[in-house]
Design an enzyme around this catalytic site. Structure first.
Site, short mmCIF file in Angstrom:
data_model
loop_
_atom_site.label_atom_id
_atom_site.label_comp_id
_atom_site.label_asym_id
_atom_site.label_seq_id
_atom_site.Cartn_x
_atom_site.Cartn_y
_atom_site.Cartn_z
N HIS A 52 0.85 -1.19 0.00
CA HIS A 52 0.00 0.00 0.00
C HIS A 52 0.89 1.24 0.00
O HIS A 52 2.02 1.21 0.50
CB HIS A 52 -0.88 0.03 1.25
N GLU A 54 0.90 3.93 1.79
CA GLU A 54 1.36 4.36 3.11
C GLU A 54 2.50 3.49 3.64
O GLU A 54 3.46 4.01 4.22
CB GLU A 54 0.21 4.33 4.14
N CYS A 82 -6.62 2.45 5.40
CA CYS A 82 -7.31 1.20 5.73
C CYS A 82 -6.83 0.74 7.12
O CYS A 82 -5.93 1.33 7.71
CB CYS A 82 -6.99 0.16 4.66
N CYS A 85 -2.94 0.04 7.25
CA CYS A 85 -2.12 1.25 7.18
C CYS A 85 -2.30 2.11 8.43
O CYS A 85 -1.33 2.68 8.94
CB CYS A 85 -2.45 2.04 5.92
#
Length: 149
Positions: A52, A54, A82, A85
């Site tokens: 992801h 992040e 999410c 993260c």
């Protein structure tokens, strides 16, 4: 701190993800008015659920700082983090998260749940939302419209 300047940089990362066929989420991490971490979603490209935006940006920022603690950093991300993260942000002790658009299906900075400000944890993250919301939302809408065709 110039929020729009850094959100534009996060949007550049989101466009990079978009061009790779990835869900267009981008992130930058700022320390002392300097970008020390950047990330564009790469889950499909890398075949890795951890890729992801992040997480990629946090890894880069930790390498820059030489430490896992990012206490005086601000994370800018185009879409609300999410659960995974948000947990990483909390663990990294990031001071503030600035995001563009909410994630009503998986957002953990207030939409579905607020991991970042749950008083049961040992760290509290400041949150600023809605920065460049129109642009951040539109790239997602455009991607999923194209994806569904």
């Amino acid at each position: 701190m110039d929020y729009e300047k850094y959100m534009n940089m996060a949007l550049e990362q989101a466009h990079t993800a978009y061009d790779m066929g990835e869900v267009p989420i981008g992130c930058v991490i700022v320390y002392n008015d300097e970008v020390i971490g950047r990330g564009a979603n790469r889950r499909v490209t890398e075949g890795n659920v951890l890729a992801h935006a992040e997480i990629i940006a946090i890894n880069e920022a930790c390498n820059f700082m030489g430490d896992w603690r990012l206490e005086d950093c601000t994370l800018f991300v185009t879409v609300e983090p999410c659960p995974m993260c948000a947990g990483a942000i909390l663990q990294a002790r990031i001071k503030k998260v600035v995001f563009g658009t909410e994630n009503p299906k998986a957002g953990c900075a207030g939409s579905v749940y607020n991991v970042l400000q749950d008083s049961r944890f040992n760290h509290f993250v400041e949150i600023e939302k809605g920065i460049m919301q129109y642009e951040c939302s539109n790239i997602m809408k455009d991607f999923f419209k194209r994806f569904r065709k």
